[in-house]
Design a protein around this motif. Sequence first.
Motif, PDB file in Angstrom:
ATOM      1  N   MET A   1      -4.614  13.470   0.165  1.00  0.00           N
ATOM      2  CA  MET A   1      -4.053  12.128   0.434  1.00  0.00           C
ATOM      3  C   MET A   1      -4.837  11.070  -0.321  1.00  0.00           C
ATOM      4  O   MET A   1      -6.055  11.156  -0.434  1.00  0.00           O
ATOM      5  CB  MET A   1      -4.096  11.827   1.938  1.00  0.00           C
ATOM      6  CG  MET A   1      -3.183  12.708   2.752  1.00  0.00           C
ATOM      7  SD  MET A   1      -3.241  12.338   4.516  1.00  0.00           S
ATOM      8  CE  MET A   1      -2.492  10.716   4.560  1.00  0.00           C
ATOM      9  N   GLN A   2      -4.108  10.093  -0.827  1.00  0.00           N
ATOM     10  CA  GLN A   2      -4.727   8.949  -1.493  1.00  0.00           C
ATOM     11  C   GLN A   2      -3.983   7.686  -1.124  1.00  0.00           C
ATOM     12  O   GLN A   2      -2.748   7.667  -1.134  1.00  0.00           O
ATOM     13  CB  GLN A   2      -4.689   9.131  -3.015  1.00  0.00           C
ATOM     14  CG  GLN A   2      -5.213   7.898  -3.739  1.00  0.00           C
ATOM     15  CD  GLN A   2      -5.318   8.120  -5.229  1.00  0.00           C
ATOM     16  OE1 GLN A   2      -5.963   9.050  -5.667  1.00  0.00           O
ATOM     17  NE2 GLN A   2      -4.681   7.242  -5.994  1.00  0.00           N
ATOM     18  N   LEU A   3      -4.731   6.649  -0.797  1.00  0.00           N
ATOM     19  CA  LEU A   3      -4.137   5.335  -0.573  1.00  0.00           C
ATOM     20  C   LEU A   3      -4.286   4.531  -1.850  1.00  0.00           C
ATOM     21  O   LEU A   3      -5.366   4.515  -2.462  1.00  0.00           O
ATOM     22  CB  LEU A   3      -4.842   4.596   0.568  1.00  0.00           C
ATOM     23  CG  LEU A   3      -4.325   4.930   1.978  1.00  0.00           C
ATOM     24  CD1 LEU A   3      -4.622   6.334   2.356  1.00  0.00           C
ATOM     25  CD2 LEU A   3      -4.901   3.956   2.975  1.00  0.00           C
ATOM     26  N   SER A   4      -3.206   3.881  -2.256  1.00  0.00           N
ATOM     27  CA  SER A   4      -3.200   3.095  -3.490  1.00  0.00           C
ATOM     28  C   SER A   4      -2.587   1.740  -3.227  1.00  0.00           C
ATOM     29  O   SER A   4      -1.713   1.603  -2.367  1.00  0.00           O
ATOM     30  CB  SER A   4      -2.372   3.799  -4.575  1.00  0.00           C
ATOM     31  OG  SER A   4      -2.870   5.072  -4.849  1.00  0.00           O
ATOM     32  N   GLU A   5      -3.021   0.767  -4.002  1.00  0.00           N
ATOM     33  CA  GLU A   5      -2.415  -0.557  -3.970  1.00  0.00           C
ATOM     34  C   GLU A   5      -1.505  -0.690  -5.182  1.00  0.00           C
ATOM     35  O   GLU A   5      -1.949  -0.475  -6.315  1.00  0.00           O
ATOM     36  CB  GLU A   5      -3.484  -1.647  -4.007  1.00  0.00           C
ATOM     37  CG  GLU A   5      -2.917  -3.035  -3.967  1.00  0.00           C
ATOM     38  CD  GLU A   5      -4.007  -4.105  -3.996  1.00  0.00           C
ATOM     39  OE1 GLU A   5      -3.734  -5.190  -3.489  1.00  0.00           O
ATOM     40  OE2 GLU A   5      -5.114  -3.834  -4.524  1.00  0.00           O
ATOM     41  N   GLN A   6      -0.254  -1.005  -4.944  1.00  0.00           N
ATOM     42  CA  GLN A   6       0.684  -1.157  -6.056  1.00  0.00           C
ATOM     43  C   GLN A   6       0.358  -2.421  -6.829  1.00  0.00           C
ATOM     44  O   GLN A   6       0.228  -3.497  -6.262  1.00  0.00           O
ATOM     45  CB  GLN A   6       2.122  -1.205  -5.541  1.00  0.00           C
ATOM     46  CG  GLN A   6       3.115  -1.259  -6.670  1.00  0.00           C
ATOM     47  CD  GLN A   6       4.550  -1.133  -6.171  1.00  0.00           C
ATOM     48  OE1 GLN A   6       4.798  -0.703  -5.062  1.00  0.00           O
ATOM     49  NE2 GLN A   6       5.480  -1.504  -7.013  1.00  0.00           N
ATOM     50  N   LYS A   7       0.217  -2.280  -8.139  1.00  0.00           N
ATOM     51  CA  LYS A   7      -0.135  -3.406  -9.012  1.00  0.00           C
ATOM     52  C   LYS A   7       1.015  -3.871  -9.877  1.00  0.00           C
ATOM     53  O   LYS A   7       0.973  -4.966 -10.414  1.00  0.00           O
ATOM     54  CB  LYS A   7      -1.317  -3.014  -9.910  1.00  0.00           C
ATOM     55  CG  LYS A   7      -2.604  -2.789  -9.157  1.00  0.00           C
ATOM     56  CD  LYS A   7      -3.104  -4.085  -8.567  1.00  0.00           C
ATOM     57  CE  LYS A   7      -4.505  -3.943  -8.031  1.00  0.00           C
ATOM     58  NZ  LYS A   7      -4.992  -5.188  -7.431  1.00  0.00           N
TER      59      LYS A   7
ATOM     60  N   ILE B   1       0.847  -1.178   0.000  1.00  0.00           N
ATOM     61  CA  ILE B   1       0.000   0.000   0.000  1.00  0.00           C
ATOM     62  C   ILE B   1       0.885   1.232   0.000  1.00  0.00           C
ATOM     63  O   ILE B   1       1.885   1.290   0.721  1.00  0.00           O
ATOM     64  CB  ILE B   1      -0.911   0.018   1.256  1.00  0.00           C
ATOM     65  CG1 ILE B   1      -1.818  -1.203   1.278  1.00  0.00           C
ATOM     66  CG2 ILE B   1      -1.701   1.316   1.363  1.00  0.00           C
ATOM     67  CD1 ILE B   1      -2.755  -1.327   0.102  1.00  0.00           C
ATOM     68  N   LYS B   2       0.507   2.206  -0.809  1.00  0.00           N
ATOM     69  CA  LYS B   2       1.241   3.465  -0.843  1.00  0.00           C
ATOM     70  C   LYS B   2       0.301   4.598  -0.455  1.00  0.00           C
ATOM     71  O   LYS B   2      -0.818   4.665  -0.956  1.00  0.00           O
ATOM     72  CB  LYS B   2       1.829   3.717  -2.224  1.00  0.00           C
ATOM     73  CG  LYS B   2       2.924   2.718  -2.575  1.00  0.00           C
ATOM     74  CD  LYS B   2       3.595   3.082  -3.854  1.00  0.00           C
ATOM     75  CE  LYS B   2       4.757   2.134  -4.117  1.00  0.00           C
ATOM     76  NZ  LYS B   2       5.525   2.524  -5.283  1.00  0.00           N
ATOM     77  N   VAL B   3       0.780   5.437   0.423  1.00  0.00           N
ATOM     78  CA  VAL B   3       0.051   6.640   0.791  1.00  0.00           C
ATOM     79  C   VAL B   3       0.711   7.784   0.039  1.00  0.00           C
ATOM     80  O   VAL B   3       1.886   8.081   0.242  1.00  0.00           O
ATOM     81  CB  VAL B   3       0.096   6.891   2.312  1.00  0.00           C
ATOM     82  CG1 VAL B   3      -0.616   8.187   2.661  1.00  0.00           C
ATOM     83  CG2 VAL B   3      -0.519   5.710   3.063  1.00  0.00           C
ATOM     84  N   HIS B   4      -0.046   8.383  -0.872  1.00  0.00           N
ATOM     85  CA  HIS B   4       0.449   9.511  -1.652  1.00  0.00           C
ATOM     86  C   HIS B   4      -0.102  10.788  -1.016  1.00  0.00           C
ATOM     87  O   HIS B   4      -1.296  10.884  -0.769  1.00  0.00           O
ATOM     88  CB  HIS B   4      -0.018   9.435  -3.103  1.00  0.00           C
ATOM     89  CG  HIS B   4       0.392   8.178  -3.789  1.00  0.00           C
ATOM     90  ND1 HIS B   4       1.664   7.976  -4.262  1.00  0.00           N
ATOM     91  CD2 HIS B   4      -0.297   7.048  -4.060  1.00  0.00           C
ATOM     92  CE1 HIS B   4       1.739   6.770  -4.810  1.00  0.00           C
ATOM     93  NE2 HIS B   4       0.563   6.190  -4.701  1.00  0.00           N
ATOM     94  N   VAL B   5       0.791  11.724  -0.779  1.00  0.00           N
ATOM     95  CA  VAL B   5       0.378  13.031  -0.274  1.00  0.00           C
ATOM     96  C   VAL B   5       0.769  14.040  -1.340  1.00  0.00           C
ATOM     97  O   VAL B   5       1.952  14.213  -1.641  1.00  0.00           O
ATOM     98  CB  VAL B   5       1.043  13.365   1.077  1.00  0.00           C
ATOM     99  CG1 VAL B   5       0.487  14.672   1.626  1.00  0.00           C
ATOM    100  CG2 VAL B   5       0.835  12.228   2.079  1.00  0.00           C
TER     101      VAL B   5
END
Length: 103
Positions: free
Chosen positions: A96-102, A2-6
């Motif tokens: 902020m956005q949480l993303s799942e690395q694919k 999981i990546k938290v992008h700010v």
Amino acid sequence: MIKVHVLYPNKDDVTFDFDYYCNKHVPMIVGLLGEAVTGATVDAGIASVVPGEAAPYVAISTISFDSIESFQTAFGPHAEKIKADVPNFTNAIPIMQLSEQKL
């Protein structure tokens, strides 16, 4: 992962202190969140894809975690302290956005 992008939107009146952000704010976050953090990067916006236009974001920070649960468990107790430090380096309102690395 999981990546938290700010993302810090760029506007004419935005100020951003990269020295403070990279040497105090991000290390504070990593220290508070501890072993839950698996990596962190900071990118400075330099341009838009359109020649002559400013970058849409003055900065983008990415902090990696093994799972949403590990992020939430680590971040929750420190959220207010982290948010309270934002005016020390910028007047931008972060997104902020949480993303799942694919890939």
